[in-house]
Design a protein around this motif. Structure first.
Motif, PDB file in Angstrom:
ATOM      1  N   SER A 102       1.207  -1.396  -0.093  1.00 24.07           N
ATOM      2  CA  SER A 102      -0.068   0.350   0.215  1.00 24.07           C
ATOM      3  C   SER A 102       0.494   1.657   0.151  1.00 24.07           C
ATOM      4  O   SER A 102       0.508   2.318   0.073  1.00 24.07           O
ATOM      5  N   ILE A 103       1.842   1.031   0.136  1.00 24.27           N
ATOM      6  CA  ILE A 103       2.924   2.269  -0.009  1.00 24.27           C
ATOM      7  C   ILE A 103       3.103   2.831  -1.151  1.00 24.27           C
ATOM      8  O   ILE A 103       3.870   2.271  -2.508  1.00 24.27           O
ATOM      9  N   LYS A 104       3.328   3.762  -1.718  1.00 21.04           N
ATOM     10  CA  LYS A 104       2.944   4.613  -2.562  1.00 21.04           C
ATOM     11  C   LYS A 104       4.207   5.878  -2.745  1.00 21.04           C
ATOM     12  O   LYS A 104       3.723   6.163  -2.119  1.00 21.04           O
ATOM     13  N   THR A 105       4.595   6.171  -3.585  1.00 22.33           N
ATOM     14  CA  THR A 105       4.747   7.357  -4.089  1.00 22.33           C
ATOM     15  C   THR A 105       3.954   8.605  -3.936  1.00 22.33           C
ATOM     16  O   THR A 105       2.700   8.591  -5.022  1.00 22.33           O
ATOM     17  N   ASN A 106       4.413   9.817  -3.172  1.00 23.82           N
ATOM     18  CA  ASN A 106       3.222  10.516  -2.707  1.00 23.82           C
ATOM     19  C   ASN A 106       2.654  11.095  -1.951  1.00 23.82           C
ATOM     20  O   ASN A 106       1.466  11.416  -1.951  1.00 23.82           O
ATOM     21  N   LEU A 107       2.193   9.308  -1.196  1.00 24.09           N
ATOM     22  CA  LEU A 107       1.452   9.546   0.082  1.00 24.09           C
ATOM     23  C   LEU A 107       1.846  10.195   1.322  1.00 24.09           C
ATOM     24  O   LEU A 107       3.429  10.799   0.997  1.00 24.09           O
ATOM     25  N   PRO A 108       1.100  11.163   1.886  1.00 22.41           N
ATOM     26  CA  PRO A 108       1.240  11.904   3.051  1.00 22.41           C
ATOM     27  C   PRO A 108       2.391  11.299   3.365  1.00 22.41           C
ATOM     28  O   PRO A 108       1.837  10.109   4.329  1.00 22.41           O
ATOM     29  N   VAL A 109       3.272  11.953   3.957  1.00 24.14           N
ATOM     30  CA  VAL A 109       4.086  11.790   5.244  1.00 24.14           C
ATOM     31  C   VAL A 109       3.711  13.033   6.712  1.00 24.14           C
ATOM     32  O   VAL A 109       4.274  14.041   5.595  1.00 24.14           O
ATOM     33  N   ARG A 110       4.020  12.022   7.407  1.00 24.33           N
ATOM     34  CA  ARG A 110       3.832  13.314   9.079  1.00 24.33           C
ATOM     35  C   ARG A 110       5.251  13.082   9.824  1.00 24.33           C
ATOM     36  O   ARG A 110       5.712  11.792  10.076  1.00 24.33           O
ATOM     37  N   ALA A 111       5.988  14.194   9.568  1.00 21.46           N
ATOM     38  CA  ALA A 111       7.256  13.919  10.417  1.00 21.46           C
ATOM     39  C   ALA A 111       7.487  14.736  11.509  1.00 21.46           C
ATOM     40  O   ALA A 111       6.882  15.498  11.893  1.00 21.46           O
ATOM     41  N   SER A 112       8.425  14.068  13.214  1.00 21.82           N
ATOM     42  CA  SER A 112       8.368  14.814  14.157  1.00 21.82           C
ATOM     43  C   SER A 112       9.532  14.828  14.439  1.00 21.82           C
ATOM     44  O   SER A 112       9.924  13.547  14.200  1.00 21.82           O
ATOM     45  N   LEU A 113      10.133  15.460  15.256  1.00 18.57           N
ATOM     46  CA  LEU A 113      12.058  15.561  15.632  1.00 18.57           C
ATOM     47  C   LEU A 113      12.025  15.082  17.121  1.00 18.57           C
ATOM     48  O   LEU A 113      10.637  15.702  17.977  1.00 18.57           O
ATOM     49  N   SER A 114      12.323  13.942  17.958  1.00 24.92           N
ATOM     50  CA  SER A 114      12.462  13.455  18.804  1.00 24.92           C
ATOM     51  C   SER A 114      13.056  14.916  19.741  1.00 24.92           C
ATOM     52  O   SER A 114      12.302  14.707  20.985  1.00 24.92           O
ATOM     53  N   ALA A 115      13.522  15.960  19.148  1.00 26.17           N
ATOM     54  CA  ALA A 115      13.601  16.738  19.737  1.00 26.17           C
ATOM     55  C   ALA A 115      13.332  17.708  19.803  1.00 26.17           C
ATOM     56  O   ALA A 115      13.446  19.390  20.611  1.00 26.17           O
ATOM     57  N   ARG A 116      11.978  18.477  19.354  1.00 24.96           N
ATOM     58  CA  ARG A 116      11.193  18.629  19.056  1.00 24.96           C
ATOM     59  C   ARG A 116      10.077  18.446  19.229  1.00 24.96           C
ATOM     60  O   ARG A 116       9.078  18.801  18.325  1.00 24.96           O
TER      61      ARG A 116
END
Length: 228
Positions: free
Chosen positions: A177-191
């Motif tokens: 189910s992982i395709k290009t252009n799928l949305p990603v939400r990233a967060s930093l452990s330091a922030r």
């Protein structure tokens, strides 16, 4: 009589609903482009035009080497080219009977040679200036005017952090189910609390036989260089 009794049937409305399946993963990020600058020409540094942490533009001069011999070679080549061009122009103004075809051909050839020599001289002079290959942030350097720079010596790092690439692994079960252009939400452990959005940029082609996971690469815009 059970044979004559109709079975009980319950009717419900069919609704189309969006299924949101999220996959959590831990990944590592890096700059979109990152290289260590070196030089193809040896020489003595005359100027260092950058500092660590400075943002530079593509093509911006970073280090200048002593180039007096190369500058003289350019001046000489320009004079020879001007002389050759003058000869060609002068022959064009003369009658065909005054100058032979051989002499005209030799003049034209001399001009082409002079053009080639001038291009090489200018290229040699241009090589004495190390320039930024792309827009990015310069790393630290201890170089200063007067230092001798050998061929292949490291000058400094340069990172293009306008976009960050984040690589992470997903379980084999969700890999299809992982395709290009799928949305990603990233967060930093330091922030804690800060979320950065971007798309899936590339998906691996093989499942790791040991971990049974698939490598995925996401692209997170970083136009203000706030992420490092």
């Amino acid at each position: 009589d059970r044979a004559n009794t109709a079975p009980a049937v319950t009717l419900v409305d069919v609704k189309m609903e969006r299924l949101n399946e999220r996959v959590a993963a831990v990944g590592s990020g890096r700059a979109h482009q990152q290289v260590t600058l070196t030089t193809r020409i040896a020489g003595v540094i005359s100027e260092v035009l950058f500092e660590g942490g400075m943002k530079v533009e593509a093509g911006q001069a970073l280090v200048k080497l002593n180039s007096e011999p190369e500058a003289i070679a350019v001046e000489t080549a320009e004079a020879q080219r001007a002389q050759a061009a003058d000869t060609v122009d002068r022959y064009k103004q003369l009658n065909e009977g005054t100058i032979t075809r051989v002499a005209r051909a030799e003049a034209d050839t001399a001009l082409k040679v002079a053009d080639a020599v001038l291009r090489k001289a200018r290229d040699d002079l241009n090589r004495m200036i190390i320039k930024a290959p792309f827009t990015g942030i310069m790393g630290l350097s201890n170089l200063q005017a007067g230092d001798y720079l050998a061929v292949g010596s490291p000058i400094a790092t340069i990172d293009d952090r306008s976009t960050l690439l984040i690589e992470f692994s997903v379980p084999e079960a969700v890999a299809p189910s992982i395709k290009t252009n799928l949305p990603v939400r990233a967060s930093l452990s330091a922030r804690t609390g800060e979320v950065y959005n971007g798309p899936v940029q590339a998906v691996g082609t093989r499942i790791d036989p040991v971990s049974r996971t698939l490598i995925v690469r996401a692209e997170i815009p970083n136009p203000n260089f706030t992420l490092i």
